[in-house]
Design a protein around this motif. Sequence first.
Motif, mmCIF file in Angstrom:
data_model
loop_
_atom_site.group_PDB
_atom_site.id
_atom_site.type_symbol
_atom_site.label_atom_id
_atom_site.label_comp_id
_atom_site.label_asym_id
_atom_site.label_seq_id
_atom_site.Cartn_x
_atom_site.Cartn_y
_atom_site.Cartn_z
ATOM 1 N N LYS A 1 -3.343 5.025 -0.844
ATOM 2 C CA LYS A 1 -1.969 4.406 -0.638
ATOM 3 C C LYS A 1 -0.967 5.703 -0.699
ATOM 4 N N VAL B 1 -13.123 -7.316 -5.532
ATOM 5 C CA VAL B 1 -12.789 -6.024 -5.660
ATOM 6 C C VAL B 1 -11.959 -5.473 -4.398
ATOM 7 N N GLY B 2 -12.429 -6.155 -3.239
ATOM 8 C CA GLY B 2 -11.665 -5.687 -1.867
ATOM 9 C C GLY B 2 -10.094 -6.265 -1.828
ATOM 10 N N TRP C 1 -16.190 -3.237 -18.831
ATOM 11 C CA TRP C 1 -14.741 -3.011 -19.177
ATOM 12 C C TRP C 1 -14.798 -3.815 -20.629
ATOM 13 N N THR D 1 -6.072 -8.711 -16.715
ATOM 14 C CA THR D 1 -6.200 -8.532 -18.287
ATOM 15 C C THR D 1 -4.624 -8.297 -18.599
ATOM 16 N N SER E 1 -12.846 -9.882 -14.897
ATOM 17 C CA SER E 1 -12.936 -9.073 -13.998
ATOM 18 C C SER E 1 -14.348 -9.043 -13.197
ATOM 19 N N ASP F 1 -15.009 1.485 -3.664
ATOM 20 C CA ASP F 1 -14.021 0.280 -3.657
ATOM 21 C C ASP F 1 -13.950 0.024 -5.103
ATOM 22 N N TYR F 2 -12.633 0.707 -5.587
ATOM 23 C CA TYR F 2 -12.193 0.303 -6.861
ATOM 24 C C TYR F 2 -10.552 0.761 -6.895
ATOM 25 N N VAL F 3 -10.171 0.576 -8.068
ATOM 26 C CA VAL F 3 -8.464 0.751 -8.127
ATOM 27 C C VAL F 3 -8.126 2.234 -7.718
ATOM 28 N N SER G 1 0.043 -2.824 -6.914
ATOM 29 C CA SER G 1 -0.750 -2.797 -5.937
ATOM 30 C C SER G 1 -0.073 -2.927 -4.660
ATOM 31 N N LYS H 1 -7.519 -0.061 -18.435
ATOM 32 C CA LYS H 1 -6.667 -1.285 -18.320
ATOM 33 C C LYS H 1 -7.192 -2.528 -19.513
ATOM 34 N N GLY I 1 -6.344 -8.198 -8.449
ATOM 35 C CA GLY I 1 -6.510 -7.028 -9.385
ATOM 36 C C GLY I 1 -7.743 -6.319 -9.183
ATOM 37 N N GLY I 2 -8.316 -6.320 -8.324
ATOM 38 C CA GLY I 2 -9.484 -5.348 -7.866
ATOM 39 C C GLY I 2 -10.662 -5.243 -9.133
ATOM 40 N N THR I 3 -11.073 -4.202 -9.199
ATOM 41 C CA THR I 3 -12.097 -4.009 -10.350
ATOM 42 C C THR I 3 -11.540 -4.221 -11.556
ATOM 43 N N ASN I 4 -10.355 -3.790 -11.871
ATOM 44 C CA ASN I 4 -9.614 -4.220 -13.080
ATOM 45 C C ASN I 4 -9.616 -5.350 -13.493
ATOM 46 N N ARG J 1 -8.260 3.048 -4.013
ATOM 47 C CA ARG J 1 -7.224 2.514 -3.026
ATOM 48 C C ARG J 1 -5.817 3.174 -3.556
ATOM 49 N N ALA K 1 -10.618 0.938 -14.930
ATOM 50 C CA ALA K 1 -10.752 -0.325 -15.350
ATOM 51 C C ALA K 1 -10.946 -0.398 -17.022
ATOM 52 N N GLN L 1 -7.697 -6.340 -3.707
ATOM 53 C CA GLN L 1 -6.943 -5.824 -4.941
ATOM 54 C C GLN L 1 -5.662 -6.276 -5.540
#
Lengths: 356, 377
Positions: free
Chosen positions: A139, B188-189, A41, B201, B294, A130-132, B125, A70, B195-198, A135, A67, B191
């Motif tokens: 939801k 990552v878990g 990133w 920022t 990150s 497992d990333y944004v 989130s 972002k 902010g998780g993987t992001n 997830r 990511a 979030q």
Amino acid sequence: MAISEVTVRDAELLAVEEINAAGGVLGKKLEPVVEDGASDWPTFAEKATKLIAQDKVATVFGGWTSASRKAMLPVFEKRKALLWYPVQYEGLESSPYIFYTGATTNQQIVPGLDYLKEQGKKKLFLVGSDYVFPRTANKIIKAYAAANGMEVLGEEYTPLGHTEYSTLVNKITEAKPDAVFNTLNGDSNVAFFKQLKSTGITADQMPVMSVSVAEEEVKGIGVDNVAGQLVAWNYYQTTDTPANEKFVAAFKAKYGADKVTSDPMEAGYNAVYLWAEAVKKAGSTDVEAVKKAAGGVSLDRPEGKVTIDGDNQHVYKTARIGVVQPDGQIKEVWNSGEPIKPDPYLKTYPWAGGLV
Amino acid sequence: MTAPVEGADTRAPIESADAAVPDKGAGATAPGRPVRRWQGAAAFTAVAVLALVVAPLLLEPFRLGLLAKYLCYAIVALGIGLAWGQGGMLTLGQGVFFGLGGYAMGMYLKLNDAGGDLPDFMVWSGVEELPALWKPFGNPVFALTMVVVLPVAVALLLGTLVFRQRVRGAYFAILTQALAAALVILLVGQQGLTGGTNGLTNFFDFFGRDVAADETQRGLYLLVAVVLGVLYLGARQLVRSRFGRLLLAVRDGEDRVRFLGYNPATVKTLTFAVSAGMAGIAGALFVPVVGIISPALLGVVPSLELVVAVAVGGRFALAGAVLGAVVMGYARTYFSEELPDAWLYLQGALFVLVMTLAPKGIAGLAAGLVRRREARA
């Protein structure tokens, strides 16, 4: 660059070449500068800064994961430069300096759920990396399910690049869902579908709806493992439009007859054309002028008619549900009939009220 | 990654014999040669002038920002040079400490930007109330303290647990690497919390200044360069001190040191904590410079890349570690700009080339040349 990203770059370069062959934009030829974000990133942000500050490019096409987008977003917003992002994503974003040519959730995930509901699937199992994106997608899926009388039996995440799926597949078979909603990314799909196939459960008994598996990925997973499964996108190589016939032929002529085209490639290819059209309309490559002119720009593209929504800088796209065929192509079994208005914050869906 | 570890153990006596030579800070070991100490000071001053005066004048803001990033990595590398080169502790998880420092700073900046509201990523989130973990980080003094305290505390705890049990070599390396992997999964878990993987920022304000402005970035560059210089001098002093001699002795013959009545575990734990503190400071500086922190920045791969950089620069010299981080950082930018399709191979090739031609890295190579010239004179 990862394999999927290379194909998007190739499609974008093809569009540049075609536009130049037709005389360029405003009497000038486009000159591409290619940089590699290396699936990292901060590197995406660094390269975006370089393209804007040093190469002084008119606009940037690119980004892959959420990511990466972002990470680049502040660069584009602070330097008031334009990014065209070509991948379907989790929505909940609308940067004034980004155009989103891939689907937002109401153009891919929600239609995917509508289709499963129509097919009478009531019990879902959610599988994701497992990333944004997964997830957030899950939801939305849970909110949809709660409002539509569907039940989510399980929600499981595995790390990116995970390849051991026997336990997870075991959990799924024990839960006995009507369908699986799959937001796994990249190589994980290979292991997941292989493992699932080894249980002997067929796509007819328990279909898997995937939102990150396109023609390119089908090749990697192995057609045998994934044939008959469902996917949700806005474009397939088989989509029957005159523009697509031309796109597929041109892509194969340039890169090889064995190459396939896919949704993110087409969205990247479209982005270059949409930008060029907006520039023509604005009479300038100035960012603010292009942004202003872009609203309402409408073109017949391989996926059908696409129109830029000036309010949120996403595009109207037709949702298409497909089934993976034994030859690796994807056959459309359902579409939304007309381009769906992009709604990145799902404001027009009452059940999504609690999400944002 | 077992090769360097075995090398450190089996060839230790030979290395210790000349390890001091490439180290500019090793003047103390050669009391008969005051010239060398003078040369070291001159070289340091020259580099300082180059970094603090020449670079800001010559480089355009974008390039200066990149140099600031390399120097952040150089601070981590300095810590690795101390722990691995001087102390023989191959730490493959410095990303953990880098991340703790970076997240502490990032959390403060996020809260400061949000100005009483929730940070942007929490909103999408689905988090409705500021988590208790975040609350104290709204205070800049607390956040800046945590930049150092968190990594040092984790390192002290880990060091106390493992070094007392005489865990070393490959086992220690694997343990630190596992820690890096575990932290990534944790971040990552969660979030809504991280902010998780992001990651974190989109920062705007850095202590009252626009973080993206060229002026702020220039100031940040100078800050990073000064911090690196101060930490380098501190580390050099440490290596020259009695403690430093003891550290070298522990590296080369831990059992002998124990029989002499010292406790090697204490020496190693303290050194490891110092290197962790450095990584934490580097992480905190990295956040405003690059604008993101990150999980991808502190996992196994970036942690390994830093160890590779230290190996390329020369792990037995603190200056080599710093040099390696800057060289590898620059190589990464240069190759990726010139050859977007093949640059990762080139980066790997550079490592292989340096390791085969100069196992002690660039610093070892340079020291060898100096020695040869002196021998001829």
